[in-house]
Design a protein around this motif. Structure first.
Motif, mmCIF file in Angstrom:
data_model
loop_
_atom_site.group_PDB
_atom_site.id
_atom_site.type_symbol
_atom_site.label_atom_id
_atom_site.label_comp_id
_atom_site.label_asym_id
_atom_site.label_seq_id
_atom_site.Cartn_x
_atom_site.Cartn_y
_atom_site.Cartn_z
ATOM 1 N N PRO A 198 0.816 -1.237 0.056
ATOM 2 C CA PRO A 198 0.113 0.150 -0.118
ATOM 3 C C PRO A 198 0.844 1.422 0.090
ATOM 4 N N LEU A 201 2.129 2.453 -3.799
ATOM 5 C CA LEU A 201 0.948 2.782 -4.482
ATOM 6 C C LEU A 201 1.276 4.060 -5.101
ATOM 7 N N PHE A 205 1.812 4.272 -9.293
ATOM 8 C CA PHE A 205 0.969 4.843 -10.027
ATOM 9 C C PHE A 205 1.788 6.007 -10.825
ATOM 10 N N VAL A 268 -8.158 4.956 -12.467
ATOM 11 C CA VAL A 268 -7.940 3.854 -11.720
ATOM 12 C C VAL A 268 -7.155 4.043 -10.461
ATOM 13 N N GLU A 269 -6.249 5.129 -10.654
ATOM 14 C CA GLU A 269 -5.472 5.440 -9.220
ATOM 15 C C GLU A 269 -6.629 6.171 -8.348
ATOM 16 N N ARG A 270 -7.505 6.603 -8.745
ATOM 17 C CA ARG A 270 -8.396 7.418 -7.727
ATOM 18 C C ARG A 270 -9.349 6.285 -7.066
ATOM 19 N N LEU A 271 -9.640 5.314 -7.948
ATOM 20 C CA LEU A 271 -10.509 3.942 -7.558
ATOM 21 C C LEU A 271 -9.789 3.381 -6.322
ATOM 22 N N LEU A 272 -8.191 3.099 -6.558
ATOM 23 C CA LEU A 272 -7.832 2.245 -5.651
ATOM 24 C C LEU A 272 -7.036 3.006 -4.514
ATOM 25 N N MET A 273 -6.973 4.485 -4.664
ATOM 26 C CA MET A 273 -6.353 5.093 -3.564
ATOM 27 C C MET A 273 -7.315 6.242 -3.512
#
Length: 279
Positions: A198, A201, A205, A268-273
């Motif tokens: 984590p 990340l 990214f 995708v970055e905003r979705l996972l983070m």
């Protein structure tokens, strides 16, 4: 009657939530940045059109925005624009995915052993220093002239960058947090899974956004070497015939493809983070 009702009756509006105020400020800043970008782009295109309209040599060397737009319309009508963009986009996506998966897994796994990471470091640097175009003839011999060779070129363009950025993120984890988890009885794998990955990340990214362009470059270079379709093939063919506006038209499509892929990586970055939205 509570305090909120008293404030409403007295005409005093409740204070604006800090988060909502921050979002509005961010939207205003984004709108100003976008307006400035469009103004700069419009001024550049206007100057370009003006200079090529009055100078035939400049028009031949650099094309003109109007001629480029005409070629884009023509390519869209005959279907070559969408077909070539699809082919290059597919090669880029596959190479991007394969290269980042391999590079990220190797980079993160090197966190387990500093000794191994020091052993492989010069080899990583040596491989990363090889110009990708120098490998094109070998890739064609190994994988042929079809789709596989373009994916291999795109993968090779990505894998070292993904490895380095993910390893940098892994070794940059706060040692105090690692020691804290050790004192609480966490195993090395638990530390890796719950802390190192984590915490890495952000760097991963950042590498993903960077490697979008590298993956596209690899696919384009592969199409330069041997292909019958794709944006690289369109650029090479138009350039060999000295049709400069068509070269720029294919470049515009390439830039648009890169922007779309970078936008998707950001989503995708905003979705996972999700915590990054509040930063």
């Amino acid at each position: 009657m509570d305090g909120t009702a008293d404030e409403t009756l007295s005409g005093t509006a409740p204070a604006t939530p800090p988060l909502a105020a921050k979002r509005r400020a961010r939207l205003r800043t984004t709108a100003l940045v976008l307006a400035a970008q469009l103004a700069v782009l419009g001024a550049f295109i206007g100057f370009w059109e003006y200079m090529t309209a009055w100078n035939s040599q400049a028009a031949f060397m650099f094309g003109s925005p109007s001629a480029i737009a005409n070629f884009l319309v023509q390519m869209a009508r005959d279907g070559s624009l969408f077909r070539d963009t699809y082919v290059t986009g597919m090669e880029t996506l596959l190479g991007f995915a394969v290269g980042n998966i391999i590079g990220t897994l190797i980079g993160l796994s090197l966190w387990y052993s500093r000794f191994v990471s020091r052993v492989v470091e010069p080899f990583v640097i040596a491989i990363g220093s090889i110009p990708i175009i120098a490998l094109a003839p070998i890739i064609i011999i190994w994988f042929g002239t079809g789709l596989t060779s373009k994916i291999a070129m795109s993968t090779l363009s990505v894998v070292i960058v993904a490895l380095v950025t993910s390893y940098k993120g892994a070794v940059g984890v706060d040692p105090d947090q690692i020691n804290l988890m050790r004192t609480l009885g966490a195993s090395k794998f638990q530390i890796f899974r719950k802390l190192v990955v984590p915490a890495s990340l952000t760097d991963i990214f950042a590498g993903l956004k960077l490697t979008v362009g590298f993956a596209l470059i690899g696919a384009i270079v592969g199409e330069f070497m041997s292909s019958s379709e794709g944006l690289g093939h369109a650029i090479f063919k138009a350039g060999s015939l000295y049709i400069i506006p068509k070269v720029f038209a294919a470049l515009v499509a390439t830039i648009a493809l890169a922007l779309v892929l970078t936008f998707l990586v950001g989503k995708v970055e905003r979705l996972l983070m999700p915590w990054r939205r509040l930063a």
